[in-house]
Structures are given as C-alpha cells and as structure tokens.
Design an enzyme around this catalytic site. Sequence first.
Site: not given
Length: 531
Positions: A450, A344
């Site tokens: 995720e 991320e």
Amino acid sequence: MPARPLLLLLLLPFLSASGRQITNASDHHGGEAFGKIRAVNLGGWLVIEKWIKPSLFDGIPNKDLLDGTQIQLRSLKLGLFVSADGGGGQKISVNRPSASEWETFKLWRVTSTRFQLRVSNNDFVSASDEGAVEASKSSPDMWETFEIIRDPSSSKRVHLRAHSGMYLQAKDPSQLTADYKGTPGWDNNPAVFEMFVNTLLGGEFQLANGYGLAAAPAIFEQHRNGLVTANDFKFLASNGINAVRIPVGWWIAYDPKPPFPFVGGSLQALDNAFQWAGMNNMKVIIDLHGAPGSQNPWEHSGTRDGVSIWSQPKYISQTIQVIDFLASRYSKNPALLGIELLNEPRSDDVSFETLKQYYTLGYQTVRKHTSTAYVIMCQRIGADPNELANLLTKENGYSNVALDIHLYNLFYVTFYGKSVQWNIDYVYNERKQQLDSLRVTGGPAIFVGEWTNELNVTGASSSDYTAYATAQLEVFGAGASLGWSFWCLKNDNLHWDFERILEAQVAKMKTPQATNRPSKIDHWDCEEEIR
Ligand SMILES: *[C@@H]1O[C@H](CO)[C@@H](O)[C@H](O)[C@H]1NC(C)=O
Ligand SMILES: *[C@@H]1O[C@H](CO)[C@@H](O)[C@H](O)[C@H]1NC(C)=O
C-alpha cells in the site's frame, strides 16, 4: 500524439529492467528475477470503507448512530456527564464535569432507534425492571437495549427508554436510574440528556447493519457490481498495471449466507475479478483484510465497535479455516499470484509471538494447496518490520514468501507540518533505507502493498504531486523486490484515486498546449480536473 498508456510511459524508466509480464510465479523464488508487480488495490470494494465512498451510507436512517459510534451523555439538569464507575462492572453515576474513557459508550445498533451501550471495559449497560442501572453484562439482551429518542427540535437532546418502558434519569449525581414514569418533556427535567456523537466507524459491519437485513442486499449488490468492472481491468492492463491486490473479509468464506450482519455476494465478485484478471493477463493477490475478532480497531478490519480480539485462539483457528477456503478455491487458478494472510495487525493488539504462530500455520495451510503461490505476510502496524524479514527466511523453511509493508507519509506525527520537499527527501532517504534494511539473505521478497500519492501539506501544487509520485515510483520500484500496489483504484479523494489520476493525465495530453510541452508527458500530475 495519440493518447498512449501514460503510466507505462512514466514507469518505464524505473521498471524497464523488470517490466516483463508475470507468467509463471513458479519459475522464481522469493522474488528474485521475478517480473515485478505494478498493482492497484481494489480498496473499498469487498471490504467497505466509508471514507472511500461516503455516499453508500446516505440512505441509512439515523446514519450518525452506527455500530461502534461513540456517544457521551450529559444530564441537562445537572450539567454533568454519565460515567460508568470504574470503567464498568459497577453502577453508573452522573458526576463528571468532563468526559473521557469512562464517560464514553460504544453503540451496538439493534434497530435505527434501539441500541446497546458498551462501556470501556467492554461490559454492557443494563437497566433492571426495578430501575437499577449498571454496567456488568458481558453480552447484551433485552435489559441491555435502550431506545434513543431525539428531541425533534434539537438533534442533541435525547431521552433514553429502558426495556421496562421507564426512562433513564439523573435525579442526583451519585446514580443513574431507570425509573422516570410517563413521557418526559424536553425542558430542564432529569430525563433529558445532551448526546455528543462521534461516528467513528464506517465499515462493512456498519453499512450492512445500518441498512438492516431487508435493505442491505440491494445496496451491496449495486456497490459490488458498480465500483469495479471488467472495464477497470482493461483500463489497468492497458496502462501497465499487471496485478490487483483485493482486500476481502472473513465472511467471504461463508458465502452465500455469511453470518449476521454480512451480505452474501462477495465471493461471486472475487470470482469475477479472477476472470477479468485472466482475460487481461493480470494477476491477483487475495488479501485477508478483515479477520474474525478484528486484528486492529479500524473499520477496514470489519470490526463492529473497534474492540480488537483476533488474538484469541478461537479467532485464529477460524482465520486459518478462511485461508484454507481461499487457498483451496483459487490455488489452481492461473491468475492467482499470492494470498496475504492478514492485513495490518496492530502491535497494540497482536503480539509478535501470536502473529508468528499464525503466520506459520497460515503458510502451511496455503502450502497444502499450492507450492508456488506467494504467501504474503503483512508487517505489524506500530512495530519494526525487520522482525518479520528475519523470520521469513529459507533457513526457517519459508519459500515464495513476501513481506508486505505499507508506506504512507501520513497519520504519524513525523509527517505533521512538513513541506513537500521534506516529504520527497524522506522518500529518497528514509524510505529507501528502510527498504534496503529489509533485504535479508534468504529472506522474503519485499512488497510495498500500500502507498498513495496523498500528502499532508496544504497548498501543494500539481507539480509537487508529480514530484512526489515520481520519487515514490522510483524508490519503491527499485527497492521493493516483489513490487508495489497503489491504494486504491477509485476514491472520493483525488490523490488516492488511481483512475482519476491517470485519466487526468490523458485529458491533459489531449489538450493542444500539452502536446507542445512534451516534457509534461512523463509527469504524473494529480491536480487536473477530469472531463
Ligand atoms: C510453470 O512452472 C511449472 C513448474 O516449474 C512448469 O511445470 C510449467 O511448465 C511452467 N509453465 C510455464 C507456462 O512456463
Ligand atoms: C495532518 O497533519 C495534521 C497536523 O499538522 C494532523 O492533525 C492530521 O491528523 C494529519 N492528517 C493525516 C491524515 O495524517
């Protein structure tokens, strides 16, 4: 009916075409014909996230004043906020009726009562022995260190004592000074401030430095040995899970003596995970979640104070060294499925050009050690993941690569105030379309690294959560060519907790009523209490 592995049951319809064990990643290329990953993230294990296990922080003295905590100070006498003029680099005044960026100070914790204060341009506040106060130092030393003394009868009122022993005071709005002699009382005097506290971060840095060098090792050891065990791997394997994605922090490469304030031992824990995975025929994805300099401002990057400067060349080269360390240590381990180069990166902090450079270098670094392990590259948060789908192609020299995207119906305004059915439709339509759009000829395998079963809908029922889970399993199971990974194994919040969700299902099946309702069996129900 015996307590069968339920997840497997409920997943079979979606995964039967690809449900075989992953045995040899080298047989395959770019995810085609690859036994798909059905993984769980070991979140909050080797990279702390307070919201996953808040009790970890309970024993920290002054536990609301952690590294990166944002404070604002209002002079009790003047009723005005302390403000770093110009955002920093100048004097400090006490002239603002309300608080915003210039009035917000990020704490660096030195001890449980002594702190350094970072202003919005990232300079530190200094108080000279002569009493001048300004914010113009780029790194802190003793003149940048202040004792915060709380009023024993009101948690909000504070005195701040400078290195000189003098207290900060607001004699007039134009300037904060460090020249109050003697010990001020808690009455309406100019050395009293009301402190507004926003404890923003609870990550690895905050936990380690919050407890301090002496106390932290025992806390970390207990956490690392307790949160994830050999039994968890057995449990996952017996429920159809064939891989884990393990977030790690950059400090793991410096084990057993990582730099301040990190605590050694995460490398041993990762070694254990590889062993447990091997014993259960499972695979491991190592995910570099926290990079030096921080690739995003969130606690899971291991940041001290939310300042995200990973893009600087020195941090990128250090990150490459970490990847090299991980690849060299685990490339020959048969349980290794892949290495994810960076979790991320946020588009506000990391440009595509910078990330492209890093991903190219990182890919070559892993390839020095193995040609078969997947090299996994995460999307930039806030950017279109197609930028990477188009880059990571065979034509551009990449093989055995995967693009990781994270799909939560949370956090963005898009998902505020929507119904359950809206969320389910969103998965079946927008999410499916998004996954389809990433399928590029010769492009990377797609990995939903995720997702979770939480919804931002108040009052959603048990069957709502079941329907939402079913939609996600169906769409991600079909659309993600490499597979998916649920976030996370254990969590204080039920809908984020894979084990409790499954255990609830088992408990439900064992009740007599449930056996009379076989249609419930293949539902993933998240609301049952665990016995
Ligand atoms: C895995 O792939 C490698 C390279 O193609 C091959 O040498 C090896 O025999 C394979 N192992 C298994 C268990 O299939
Ligand atoms: C849920 O939605 C509300 C607004 O309806 C918003 O304020 C909140 O931040 C959202 N929470 C998450 C986790 O997205």
